[in-house]
Design a protein around this motif. Structure first.
Motif, PDB file in Angstrom:
ATOM      1  N   ASP A   1      80.266 -37.317  27.520  1.00 40.70           N
ATOM      2  CA  ASP A   1      79.167 -38.281  27.638  1.00 40.70           C
ATOM      3  C   ASP A   1      78.025 -37.980  26.673  1.00 40.70           C
ATOM      4  O   ASP A   1      76.954 -38.596  26.769  1.00 40.70           O
ATOM      5  CB  ASP A   1      78.609 -38.287  29.064  1.00 40.70           C
ATOM      6  CG  ASP A   1      79.653 -38.645  30.106  1.00 40.70           C
ATOM      7  OD1 ASP A   1      80.441 -39.576  29.854  1.00 40.70           O
ATOM      8  OD2 ASP A   1      79.675 -37.998  31.173  1.00 40.70           O
ATOM      9  N   LEU A   2      78.223 -37.045  25.766  1.00 40.28           N
ATOM     10  CA  LEU A   2      77.138 -36.563  24.913  1.00 40.28           C
ATOM     11  C   LEU A   2      76.454 -37.693  24.156  1.00 40.28           C
ATOM     12  O   LEU A   2      75.233 -37.684  23.983  1.00 40.28           O
ATOM     13  CB  LEU A   2      77.681 -35.522  23.924  1.00 40.28           C
ATOM     14  CG  LEU A   2      76.654 -34.764  23.078  1.00 40.28           C
ATOM     15  CD1 LEU A   2      75.776 -33.882  23.951  1.00 40.28           C
ATOM     16  CD2 LEU A   2      77.360 -33.923  22.015  1.00 40.28           C
TER      17      LEU A   2
ATOM     18  N   LYS B   1      70.327 -37.338  27.605  1.00 36.65           N
ATOM     19  CA  LYS B   1      70.330 -36.494  26.410  1.00 36.65           C
ATOM     20  C   LYS B   1      69.381 -37.077  25.368  1.00 36.65           C
ATOM     21  O   LYS B   1      68.584 -36.360  24.748  1.00 36.65           O
ATOM     22  CB  LYS B   1      71.757 -36.376  25.862  1.00 36.65           C
ATOM     23  CG  LYS B   1      71.911 -35.333  24.764  1.00 36.65           C
ATOM     24  CD  LYS B   1      71.815 -35.980  23.395  1.00 36.65           C
ATOM     25  CE  LYS B   1      71.997 -34.971  22.273  1.00 36.65           C
ATOM     26  NZ  LYS B   1      71.842 -35.580  20.945  1.00 36.65           N
ATOM     27  N   LYS B   2      69.411 -38.373  25.194  1.00 37.96           N
ATOM     28  CA  LYS B   2      68.567 -39.030  24.201  1.00 37.96           C
ATOM     29  C   LYS B   2      67.091 -38.974  24.572  1.00 37.96           C
ATOM     30  O   LYS B   2      66.230 -38.754  23.703  1.00 37.96           O
ATOM     31  CB  LYS B   2      68.995 -40.491  24.047  1.00 37.96           C
ATOM     32  CG  LYS B   2      68.127 -41.311  23.100  1.00 37.96           C
ATOM     33  CD  LYS B   2      68.620 -42.741  22.991  1.00 37.96           C
ATOM     34  CE  LYS B   2      67.773 -43.564  22.036  1.00 37.96           C
ATOM     35  NZ  LYS B   2      68.257 -44.956  21.915  1.00 37.96           N
TER      36      LYS B   2
ATOM     37  N   ASN C   1      76.376 -43.963  31.170  1.00 34.68           N
ATOM     38  CA  ASN C   1      77.758 -43.485  31.089  1.00 34.68           C
ATOM     39  C   ASN C   1      78.719 -44.568  31.560  1.00 34.68           C
ATOM     40  O   ASN C   1      78.870 -44.811  32.758  1.00 34.68           O
ATOM     41  CB  ASN C   1      77.924 -42.228  31.944  1.00 34.68           C
ATOM     42  CG  ASN C   1      77.011 -41.111  31.485  1.00 34.68           C
ATOM     43  OD1 ASN C   1      77.129 -40.625  30.368  1.00 34.68           O
ATOM     44  ND2 ASN C   1      76.080 -40.719  32.336  1.00 34.68           N
ATOM     45  N   THR C   2      79.362 -45.215  30.635  1.00 34.32           N
ATOM     46  CA  THR C   2      80.210 -46.360  30.967  1.00 34.32           C
ATOM     47  C   THR C   2      81.596 -45.945  31.450  1.00 34.32           C
ATOM     48  O   THR C   2      82.296 -46.736  32.071  1.00 34.32           O
ATOM     49  CB  THR C   2      80.358 -47.272  29.736  1.00 34.32           C
ATOM     50  OG1 THR C   2      80.882 -46.507  28.646  1.00 34.32           O
ATOM     51  CG2 THR C   2      79.014 -47.867  29.346  1.00 34.32           C
TER      52      THR C   2
ATOM     53  N   ARG D   1      71.930 -32.474  34.086  1.00 33.94           N
ATOM     54  CA  ARG D   1      71.464 -33.449  33.104  1.00 33.94           C
ATOM     55  C   ARG D   1      70.151 -34.090  33.549  1.00 33.94           C
ATOM     56  O   ARG D   1      69.244 -34.310  32.744  1.00 33.94           O
ATOM     57  CB  ARG D   1      72.507 -34.554  32.921  1.00 33.94           C
ATOM     58  CG  ARG D   1      73.904 -34.073  32.582  1.00 33.94           C
ATOM     59  CD  ARG D   1      74.873 -35.252  32.493  1.00 33.94           C
ATOM     60  NE  ARG D   1      76.255 -34.823  32.320  1.00 33.94           N
ATOM     61  CZ  ARG D   1      77.236 -35.624  31.943  1.00 33.94           C
ATOM     62  NH1 ARG D   1      76.990 -36.911  31.693  1.00 33.94           N
ATOM     63  NH2 ARG D   1      78.469 -35.157  31.816  1.00 33.94           N
ATOM     64  N   GLU D   2      70.089 -34.382  34.823  1.00 34.35           N
ATOM     65  CA  GLU D   2      68.997 -35.193  35.363  1.00 34.35           C
ATOM     66  C   GLU D   2      67.694 -34.416  35.535  1.00 34.35           C
ATOM     67  O   GLU D   2      66.617 -34.924  35.234  1.00 34.35           O
ATOM     68  CB  GLU D   2      69.420 -35.763  36.726  1.00 34.35           C
ATOM     69  CG  GLU D   2      68.407 -36.694  37.373  1.00 34.35           C
ATOM     70  CD  GLU D   2      68.336 -38.048  36.704  1.00 34.35           C
ATOM     71  OE1 GLU D   2      67.226 -38.597  36.632  1.00 34.35           O
ATOM     72  OE2 GLU D   2      69.382 -38.554  36.250  1.00 34.35           O
TER      73      GLU D   2
END
Length: 466
Positions: free
Chosen positions: A331-332, A338-339, A403-404, A426-427
């Motif tokens: 998912d990077l 991340k962005k 994340n699709t 991540r969150e």
């Protein structure tokens, strides 16, 4: 007499398990107002409450150590070298400086609890007509919620998790007193916290959840509308209001393994609507894709604290992540977090960077509760009875973060918990949540640079000045 200093109620720390009682703080500020004068009006109570929120926002508490600082260092979020956290990253709690800072959290938290209890006692002295109905309910509710939150985080720092043992842990203060209270078992502390939060919800529900209040919360929770009333509905996300209290009750109940209460309170916020629209939602792709987002992805923030000069304190240390590629995996290039949260190379935490004009009013916010955490809580509880539904809820959250490709089925509860931990990494980086997540589950703290840590006893911070 208790004195007011720059809108603070100054109360000495009262609590030492040894039976020793610290003296009241005696200070000689340049400008001070006695309690009797300040609390002659309801607005004076609001000013005093602002002082309590300022305490919460200090670097010693949620403005640093309990957000991006100490607890995230303990969770091995960063690659730090030659910083003020060098001892702590190796779980050395007694080296020079560390012991003082750990004791400082304990001291300021209990001082702030004393402040809450002092204001609650002053409220009791007022005649029935002194406050308008919603003013008294809101003040009492916020004070109870703050008192509960501080006790809960003291418990999470300085006592074993319930999954390990129900140990005698910390005292719980419900009055302003010079008499040290006895330490109580973890289960007793958690019940007292939940009792305070349930009472706070009852007090604040009418004020915060009618249709108009929901609409105002959705639109103005980070800013004021046209009103200037200190008890008005603007900026409610900077207050421990009904939604923040509900989120905290869900968090506490999960820690106490009271899954029905955890799930019902999480879903209450998730399902809350302003007409056909969710009262609290997520930052949409239409903003992220055109670069109009704020770095905090603030649309799902339920409660935040505000501290001036945040960038100055944040930039005392450059917070670098050593393992972004492993955390985000496939998912990077799709995950908004991340962005938005990190530098272009994924190495530096920029959640609190203030150099971007688009940040606007949210720049000074310290995230305390997010809707995303309630998705994690609800999904974890739901897995026991509906694994497919739980996975669907986690995938729904992942989709809202860009994340699709959904996660495939997981073989068991442990694998599902690992998926939640990965999403939390991540969150919540920079927000002080990960250490407590590992501790609650008694899980190994992850660090892909050969630094995984099985802590158990080191999950408990020592206090040498109780």
């Amino acid at each position: 007499m208790i004195r007011i200093l720059h809108s603070f109620i100054l109360a000495g720390i009262l609590i030492l398990s040894s039976g020793c009682v610290k003296k009241w703080l005696e200070m000689e500020p340049k400008s001070e107002v006695s309690v009797d004068v300040l609390l002659e009006t309801p607005e004076g109570f609001s000013i005093a409450l602002n002082g309590i929120y300022t305490n919460l926002s200090s670097y010693t508490l949620y403005g640093g150590e309990l957000s991006h600082g100490m607890v995230d260092v303990l969770a091995r979020c960063y690659d730090l070298k030659n910083t003020m956290y060098d001892q702590l990253k190796n779980y050395d709690y007694v080296s020079a400086g560390m012991e003082q800072r750990i004791n400082g959290i304990w001291a300021l938290a209990y001082t702030t609890i004393a402040n809450c209890n002092g204001l609650l006692m002053e409220m009791e002295k007022k005649s029935p007509g002194f406050f308008r109905a919603h003013e008294r309910a809101r003040l009492e509710g916020e004070l109870l919620s703050i008192r509960a939150m501080l006790h809960f985080d003291l418990l999470r720092l300085y006592a074993p998790a319930p999954a390990v043992r129900d140990a005698v842990s910390i005292p719980y203060y419900t009055t302003l007193t010079h008499i040290p209270m006895p330490e109580k078992a973890t289960s007793e502390i958690l019940q007292l916290v939940m009792d305070d939060l349930k009472k706070s919800k009852d007090l604040q529900k009418e004020y915060d959840t009618d249709n108009e209040a929901r609409e105002i919360f959705h639109k103005y929770r980070f800013r004021s509308g046209v009103e200037q009333d200190p008890f008005g509905p603007g900026k409610r996300a900077f207050r421990m209001g009904y939604y923040a209290t509900t989120a905290l009750l869900s968090r506490v109940a999960l820690y106490a393994n009271n899954k029905p209460v955890a799930y019902s309170n999480a879903m209450e916020v998730i399902n809350d609507k302003t007409g056909a629209e969710p009262t609290i939602t997520f930052t949409p792709s239409t903003l992220v894709d055109v670069g109009a987002y704020d770095r905090l992805l603030s649309e799902d923030l339920i409660f935040v604290l505000y501290r001036k000069r945040f960038e100055y304190d944040f930039n005392k240390v450059i917070f670098l992540l050593p393992n972004t590629n492993q955390i985000f995996g496939s998912d990077l290039n799709s995950d908004y977090r991340k962005k938005c949260y990190l530098s272009n190379n994924g190495r530096q935490l920029l959640k609190y960077d203030t150099t971007q004009d688009r940040e606007g009013d949210i720049t000074g916010a310290i995230p305390m509760f997010r809707l995303s955490e309630l998705y994690h809580i609800a999904a974890e509880v739901l897995y026991d009875t509906d694994p497919d539904g739980a996975l669907g809820m986690l995938n729904s959250l992942r989709a809202k973060r860009g994340n699709t490709v959904p996660l495939p089925g997981v073989p068991d509860k442990n694998a599902f918990l690992n998926a939640i931990i990965n999403d939390a990494r991540r969150e919540f980086v920079g927000e002080g949540k990960l250490f407590f997540l590992y501790k609650r589950l008694n899980k190994t703290i992850l660090d892909e640079t050969n630094g995984n840590q099985t802590l158990t006893e080191k999950f408990i911070l020592p206090v040498t000045e109780r």
